[in-house]
Structure formats: C-alpha cells, structure tokens
Design a protein around this motif. Sequence first.
Motif, PDB file in Angstrom:
ATOM      1  N   UNK A 153       0.828  -1.199   0.000  1.00 58.80           N
ATOM      2  CA  UNK A 153       0.000   0.000   0.000  1.00 58.80           C
ATOM      3  C   UNK A 153       0.861   1.246   0.000  1.00 58.80           C
ATOM      4  N   UNK A 154       0.256   2.333  -0.402  1.00 62.68           N
ATOM      5  CA  UNK A 154       0.935   3.631  -0.414  1.00 62.68           C
ATOM      6  C   UNK A 154       0.641   4.293   0.939  1.00 62.68           C
ATOM      7  N   UNK A 155       1.653   4.284   1.815  1.00 59.30           N
ATOM      8  CA  UNK A 155       1.514   4.814   3.165  1.00 59.30           C
ATOM      9  C   UNK A 155       2.784   5.581   3.542  1.00 59.30           C
ATOM     10  N   UNK A 156       2.751   6.208   4.709  1.00 62.37           N
ATOM     11  CA  UNK A 156       3.955   6.854   5.217  1.00 62.37           C
ATOM     12  C   UNK A 156       4.854   5.785   5.817  1.00 62.37           C
ATOM     13  N   UNK A 157       6.094   5.696   5.371  1.00 60.04           N
ATOM     14  CA  UNK A 157       7.022   4.744   5.993  1.00 60.04           C
ATOM     15  C   UNK A 157       7.403   5.228   7.389  1.00 60.04           C
ATOM     16  N   UNK A 158       8.073   4.377   8.134  1.00 59.80           N
ATOM     17  CA  UNK A 158       8.594   4.784   9.433  1.00 59.80           C
ATOM     18  C   UNK A 158       9.594   5.922   9.234  1.00 59.80           C
ATOM     19  N   UNK A 159       9.797   6.711  10.272  1.00 57.81           N
ATOM     20  CA  UNK A 159      10.705   7.863  10.166  1.00 57.81           C
ATOM     21  C   UNK A 159      12.108   7.443   9.741  1.00 57.81           C
ATOM     22  N   UNK A 160      12.625   6.347  10.328  1.00 55.01           N
ATOM     23  CA  UNK A 160      13.993   5.954   9.976  1.00 55.01           C
ATOM     24  C   UNK A 160      14.074   5.418   8.548  1.00 55.01           C
ATOM     25  N   UNK A 161      12.982   4.850   8.040  1.00 55.05           N
ATOM     26  CA  UNK A 161      12.957   4.393   6.650  1.00 55.05           C
ATOM     27  C   UNK A 161      12.965   5.592   5.704  1.00 55.05           C
ATOM     28  N   UNK A 162      12.112   6.578   6.005  1.00 55.72           N
ATOM     29  CA  UNK A 162      12.061   7.789   5.183  1.00 55.72           C
ATOM     30  C   UNK A 162      13.408   8.498   5.182  1.00 55.72           C
ATOM     31  N   UNK A 163      14.032   8.564   6.336  1.00 58.53           N
ATOM     32  CA  UNK A 163      15.341   9.211   6.445  1.00 58.53           C
ATOM     33  C   UNK A 163      16.386   8.485   5.612  1.00 58.53           C
ATOM     34  N   UNK A 164      16.408   7.152   5.678  1.00 57.17           N
ATOM     35  CA  UNK A 164      17.383   6.367   4.908  1.00 57.17           C
ATOM     36  C   UNK A 164      17.211   6.586   3.408  1.00 57.17           C
ATOM     37  N   UNK A 165      15.979   6.873   2.984  1.00 54.88           N
ATOM     38  CA  UNK A 165      15.681   7.088   1.566  1.00 54.88           C
ATOM     39  C   UNK A 165      15.771   8.558   1.157  1.00 54.88           C
ATOM     40  N   UNK A 166      16.067   9.434   2.114  1.00 53.16           N
ATOM     41  CA  UNK A 166      16.140  10.862   1.802  1.00 53.16           C
ATOM     42  C   UNK A 166      14.784  11.473   1.498  1.00 53.16           C
ATOM     43  N   UNK A 167      13.717  10.910   2.067  1.00 53.38           N
ATOM     44  CA  UNK A 167      12.355  11.407   1.832  1.00 53.38           C
ATOM     45  C   UNK A 167      11.997  12.471   2.858  1.00 53.38           C
ATOM     46  N   UNK A 168      11.164  13.397   2.452  1.00 55.98           N
ATOM     47  CA  UNK A 168      10.638  14.384   3.387  1.00 55.98           C
ATOM     48  C   UNK A 168       9.660  13.693   4.339  1.00 55.98           C
ATOM     49  N   UNK A 169       9.639  14.125   5.607  1.00 55.74           N
ATOM     50  CA  UNK A 169       8.684  13.539   6.565  1.00 55.74           C
ATOM     51  C   UNK A 169       7.246  13.697   6.059  1.00 55.74           C
ATOM     52  N   UNK A 170       6.456  12.659   6.255  1.00 52.98           N
ATOM     53  CA  UNK A 170       5.053  12.691   5.844  1.00 52.98           C
ATOM     54  C   UNK A 170       4.795  12.248   4.419  1.00 52.98           C
ATOM     55  N   UNK A 171       5.850  12.086   3.617  1.00 50.45           N
ATOM     56  CA  UNK A 171       5.685  11.645   2.231  1.00 50.45           C
ATOM     57  C   UNK A 171       5.293  10.175   2.217  1.00 50.45           C
ATOM     58  N   UNK A 172       4.380   9.833   1.359  1.00 49.91           N
ATOM     59  CA  UNK A 172       3.956   8.433   1.230  1.00 49.91           C
ATOM     60  C   UNK A 172       4.864   7.697   0.239  1.00 49.91           C
ATOM     61  N   UNK A 173       4.984   6.407   0.470  1.00 50.68           N
ATOM     62  CA  UNK A 173       5.768   5.530  -0.402  1.00 50.68           C
ATOM     63  C   UNK A 173       4.989   4.230  -0.538  1.00 50.68           C
ATOM     64  N   UNK A 174       5.372   3.423  -1.499  1.00 47.47           N
ATOM     65  CA  UNK A 174       4.797   2.080  -1.592  1.00 47.47           C
ATOM     66  C   UNK A 174       5.556   1.217  -0.594  1.00 47.47           C
ATOM     67  N   UNK A 175       4.832   0.635   0.348  1.00 45.18           N
ATOM     68  CA  UNK A 175       5.418  -0.265   1.346  1.00 45.18           C
ATOM     69  C   UNK A 175       4.856  -1.660   1.069  1.00 45.18           C
ATOM     70  N   UNK A 176       5.766  -2.570   0.734  1.00 47.50           N
ATOM     71  CA  UNK A 176       5.406  -3.955   0.391  1.00 47.50           C
ATOM     72  C   UNK A 176       5.903  -4.849   1.514  1.00 47.50           C
TER      73      UNK A 176
END
Length: 192
Positions: A61-84
């Motif tokens: 689903x397209x959801x907000x990843x955990x904070x440490x996952x978003x950080x590792x990917x260089x994503x802005x906080x609150x951005x949704x990603x596909x989490x499988x």
Amino acid sequence: MATASAAPQRYTEPLWRPAQRLNRSRIPEKYLPWLLDPASLTERLINHCRHTFRVQLLSQERIRPLRNEASALGMRPGTRAVVRQVQLLCADTAWVYARTIIPPRTLARKFHRFTRLGARSLGSMLFSDPSMQRGEVEVTCLTPADRIYHFAVRHLKVKPGEIWGRRSLFRLGGKPLLVCEFFLPEIPDFLK
C-alpha cells in the motif's frame, strides 16, 4: 463509575547499526551468517527449498514509511511511499519477513514493475538488473517494543522474544529503494 481507558501503545523504531560496527558476540550464532551474507537471499532460499519456495504477499500500500525508513531514503517527513510486506516461505513455513519501501521518485521512472510483483520475488528482479547497486548492510534486533516486530510476527503461532534483521539501500538506475529482511525463528542454520 467511569473506568480508565488504556493509554495507546507507543512503539519505538528499530535502531539500525552498520554491519562493520556490530558487537557480534551479542548476535546468536545461527543468525550472524544470514545477516552478513552479501548475496541474494532469494536465490539462496530458492536453491535450498527448490519447488517449495514461495512468496506470500501480506500487504502492499501507499503509506507513510517509518521515520527511519524515510530518512534512509532521503524522503521528506510525511511523504507516502509504496510499502510492500511479504513472507518468504519454504514448505509453507515462514523463514523471512521482508519489508520494501519504494519512494515516489523511484516509481516515477521505469520501476513501476516493482508495484506489480504480487507473489513474485523482488530479489530476483533486483539482482538481475545490471544497474543495481547495493549500499551498506545495516543490522537490528526487533523486540515487542518495536512497531515492525508486530508486522513480522503477526502470522506466527509462537512469538519470539527478539527477531534479527538487516536492511540495505538499493539503487536501480540511480533511484533508491530500501529492503529490510527479518529472519524468523524457523529459518535453519545458514544454508551453504
């Protein structure tokens, strides 16, 4: 008389450590080779399980990843990603719980195929892509205090006290995705 309601459970996020800086004496001997193996986990399991290996899709689903996952990917906080989220099984026994986070900038290119995998293996596609680059392996130990622990054990009859896992940032054509693999209690000793 009013009863006090239970406070909502606050879970932590796992603390990931680079594999080169691990206190290896703390890691159970059974898991250490799995955690540090640079080869394709999927290929190793397929070679061992043969026709009984399969991927069970738990969710995508397209959801907000955990904070440490978003950080590792260089994503802005609150951005949704596909989490499988999947389980890798051998003879109907779950050996691995895997979680992949695919940020929007990766999906914007030719990598939409990763959202249409269903019960097919992500690892087979990753390791066959000539543009694939794998980053440093990081290791963690999940406990019931970690949010991911509950995703990993929800289909297990017996819940272990801890689960060891690893993650790597992969780049395909320069675009990132994060792959986290957690080794469940039924996984055997390292398969040569």
